[in-house]
Design a protein around this motif. Structure first.
Motif, mmCIF file in Angstrom:
data_model
loop_
_atom_site.group_PDB
_atom_site.id
_atom_site.type_symbol
_atom_site.label_atom_id
_atom_site.label_comp_id
_atom_site.label_asym_id
_atom_site.label_seq_id
_atom_site.Cartn_x
_atom_site.Cartn_y
_atom_site.Cartn_z
ATOM 1 N N GLU A 3 0.861 -1.314 0.101
ATOM 2 C CA GLU A 3 -0.066 0.019 0.091
ATOM 3 C C GLU A 3 0.908 1.409 0.128
ATOM 4 O O GLU A 3 1.799 1.263 0.932
ATOM 5 C CB GLU A 3 -1.011 0.058 1.296
ATOM 6 C CG GLU A 3 -2.019 -1.028 1.199
ATOM 7 C CD GLU A 3 -3.177 -0.745 0.352
ATOM 8 O OE1 GLU A 3 -3.019 -0.954 -1.153
ATOM 9 O OE2 GLU A 3 -3.957 -0.021 0.645
ATOM 10 N N VAL A 4 0.428 2.228 -0.627
ATOM 11 C CA VAL A 4 1.329 3.449 -1.033
ATOM 12 C C VAL A 4 0.625 4.462 -0.349
ATOM 13 O O VAL A 4 -0.671 4.567 -0.691
ATOM 14 C CB VAL A 4 1.632 3.769 -2.621
ATOM 15 C CG1 VAL A 4 2.286 5.260 -2.452
ATOM 16 C CG2 VAL A 4 2.044 2.713 -3.114
ATOM 17 N N ASP A 5 1.050 5.057 0.895
ATOM 18 C CA ASP A 5 0.501 5.949 1.691
ATOM 19 C C ASP A 5 1.073 7.387 1.569
ATOM 20 O O ASP A 5 2.317 7.698 1.570
ATOM 21 C CB ASP A 5 0.575 5.959 3.166
ATOM 22 C CG ASP A 5 -0.188 4.547 3.432
ATOM 23 O OD1 ASP A 5 -1.007 4.045 2.680
ATOM 24 O OD2 ASP A 5 0.139 3.789 4.413
ATOM 25 N N GLY A 6 -0.143 8.372 1.222
ATOM 26 C CA GLY A 6 0.325 9.987 1.021
ATOM 27 C C GLY A 6 0.270 10.606 2.523
ATOM 28 O O GLY A 6 0.070 9.851 3.412
ATOM 29 N N ALA A 7 0.254 11.869 2.268
ATOM 30 C CA ALA A 7 0.090 12.655 3.608
ATOM 31 C C ALA A 7 -1.164 12.762 4.143
ATOM 32 O O ALA A 7 -1.268 12.782 5.353
ATOM 33 C CB ALA A 7 0.282 13.952 3.167
ATOM 34 N N THR A 8 -2.243 12.267 3.595
ATOM 35 C CA THR A 8 -3.536 12.291 4.158
ATOM 36 C C THR A 8 -3.583 10.812 5.097
ATOM 37 O O THR A 8 -4.611 10.749 5.468
ATOM 38 C CB THR A 8 -4.619 12.024 2.716
ATOM 39 O OG1 THR A 8 -4.396 10.814 2.065
ATOM 40 C CG2 THR A 8 -4.689 13.289 2.103
ATOM 41 N N HIS A 9 -2.604 10.088 4.802
ATOM 42 C CA HIS A 9 -2.775 8.812 5.808
ATOM 43 C C HIS A 9 -2.384 8.959 7.246
ATOM 44 O O HIS A 9 -2.246 7.993 7.922
ATOM 45 C CB HIS A 9 -2.229 7.387 5.219
ATOM 46 C CG HIS A 9 -2.641 7.091 3.881
ATOM 47 N ND1 HIS A 9 -3.526 5.885 3.897
ATOM 48 C CD2 HIS A 9 -2.605 7.355 2.628
ATOM 49 C CE1 HIS A 9 -3.929 5.611 2.535
ATOM 50 N NE2 HIS A 9 -3.519 6.706 2.025
ATOM 51 N N GLY A 10 -2.290 10.382 7.625
ATOM 52 C CA GLY A 10 -1.440 10.661 8.846
ATOM 53 C C GLY A 10 -2.421 11.015 10.098
ATOM 54 O O GLY A 10 -2.298 10.979 11.142
ATOM 55 N N SER A 11 -3.634 11.414 9.449
ATOM 56 C CA SER A 11 -4.681 11.806 10.561
ATOM 57 C C SER A 11 -5.231 10.595 11.315
ATOM 58 O O SER A 11 -5.134 9.216 10.777
ATOM 59 C CB SER A 11 -6.054 12.453 9.761
ATOM 60 O OG SER A 11 -6.768 11.512 9.249
ATOM 61 N N PRO A 12 -5.675 10.915 12.659
ATOM 62 C CA PRO A 12 -6.214 9.516 13.373
ATOM 63 C C PRO A 12 -7.231 9.111 12.743
ATOM 64 O O PRO A 12 -7.229 7.657 13.030
ATOM 65 C CB PRO A 12 -6.624 10.417 14.656
ATOM 66 C CG PRO A 12 -6.068 11.696 14.853
ATOM 67 C CD PRO A 12 -5.795 12.189 13.228
ATOM 68 N N ALA A 13 -8.274 9.455 12.020
ATOM 69 C CA ALA A 13 -9.236 8.847 11.026
ATOM 70 C C ALA A 13 -8.719 8.076 10.265
ATOM 71 O O ALA A 13 -9.083 6.784 10.017
ATOM 72 C CB ALA A 13 -10.203 9.862 10.894
ATOM 73 N N ALA A 14 -7.762 8.325 9.570
ATOM 74 C CA ALA A 14 -7.137 7.837 8.483
ATOM 75 C C ALA A 14 -6.387 6.420 9.001
ATOM 76 O O ALA A 14 -6.247 5.415 8.577
ATOM 77 C CB ALA A 14 -6.320 8.600 7.542
ATOM 78 N N LEU A 15 -5.679 6.725 10.009
ATOM 79 C CA LEU A 15 -4.804 5.696 10.722
ATOM 80 C C LEU A 15 -5.960 4.529 11.336
ATOM 81 O O LEU A 15 -5.491 3.385 11.135
ATOM 82 C CB LEU A 15 -4.117 6.130 11.698
ATOM 83 C CG LEU A 15 -2.931 6.964 11.441
ATOM 84 C CD1 LEU A 15 -2.042 7.479 12.737
ATOM 85 C CD2 LEU A 15 -1.816 6.229 10.862
ATOM 86 N N ARG A 16 -6.928 4.761 11.665
ATOM 87 C CA ARG A 16 -7.966 3.930 12.127
ATOM 88 C C ARG A 16 -8.626 3.133 10.979
ATOM 89 O O ARG A 16 -8.804 1.993 10.995
ATOM 90 C CB ARG A 16 -9.094 4.620 12.773
ATOM 91 C CG ARG A 16 -8.977 4.858 14.276
ATOM 92 C CD ARG A 16 -10.035 5.256 15.122
ATOM 93 N NE ARG A 16 -10.780 6.268 14.522
ATOM 94 C CZ ARG A 16 -10.621 7.775 14.780
ATOM 95 N NH1 ARG A 16 -9.517 8.281 15.555
ATOM 96 N NH2 ARG A 16 -11.261 8.644 14.110
ATOM 97 N N HIS A 17 -8.695 3.804 9.704
ATOM 98 C CA HIS A 17 -9.537 3.098 8.618
ATOM 99 C C HIS A 17 -8.189 2.252 7.908
ATOM 100 O O HIS A 17 -8.461 1.109 7.381
ATOM 101 C CB HIS A 17 -9.559 4.263 7.568
ATOM 102 C CG HIS A 17 -9.973 3.824 6.174
ATOM 103 N ND1 HIS A 17 -11.276 2.922 5.775
ATOM 104 C CD2 HIS A 17 -9.157 3.868 4.952
ATOM 105 C CE1 HIS A 17 -11.271 2.733 4.633
ATOM 106 N NE2 HIS A 17 -10.060 3.093 4.209
ATOM 107 N N ASP A 18 -6.769 2.757 8.041
ATOM 108 C CA ASP A 18 -5.936 2.034 7.315
ATOM 109 C C ASP A 18 -5.505 0.475 8.320
ATOM 110 O O ASP A 18 -5.436 -0.379 7.719
ATOM 111 C CB ASP A 18 -4.647 2.601 7.463
ATOM 112 C CG ASP A 18 -4.705 3.738 6.302
ATOM 113 O OD1 ASP A 18 -5.357 3.595 5.349
ATOM 114 O OD2 ASP A 18 -3.540 4.533 6.241
ATOM 115 N N ALA A 19 -5.792 0.715 9.720
ATOM 116 C CA ALA A 19 -5.680 -0.495 10.602
ATOM 117 C C ALA A 19 -6.708 -1.470 10.036
ATOM 118 O O ALA A 19 -6.653 -2.625 10.251
ATOM 119 C CB ALA A 19 -5.786 0.019 12.035
#
Length: 113
Positions: A55-71
């Motif tokens: 998975e390629v992660d950009g800057a938008t993957h650093g927020s708490p909501a994005a981290l939960r979604h990625d997990a």
């Protein structure tokens, strides 16, 4: 048109960079697919033989909501039998060879399981 097809037609710059290094079995003969469906998600890159997802992660993957979604996304993909590794855009830009070596090492580990 499927979501995977749409995503293949509109890659991010980082995805296009990594794809140039993976396509056509350019990673020591390992075949990767891009924008491949796994369960309810479309993953950036998948090596089906090694059951590895990149998975390629950009800057938008650093927020708490994005981290939960990625997990949650990782949990579902791993439940389907894949290992997930994440690389970020900056590493792809600054150290493509290092990213490719990391992916190759992960593929080789998976191949020996």
């Amino acid at each position: 048109m499927s979501r995977a097809t749409l995503l293949r037609r509109t890659p991010t710059g980082a995805e296009a960079t990594l794809w140039r290094g993976l396509r056509g079995s350019r990673l020591n003969g390992w075949k990767f697919r891009r924008q491949h469906p796994v369960d309810r998600y479309v993953v950036d890159f998948a090596c089906l033989k090694a059951k590895l997802v990149v998975e390629v992660d950009g800057a938008t993957h650093g927020s708490p909501a994005a981290l939960r979604h990625d997990a949650e996304r990782t949990r579902v993909i791993e439940a389907a039998g894949f290992q997930v590794i994440r690389v970020n855009n900056i590493d792809l830009r600054d150290n493509l060879d290092g990213v490719r070596e990391t992916i190759l090492a992960a593929v080789l580990r998976r191949d020996h399981l």
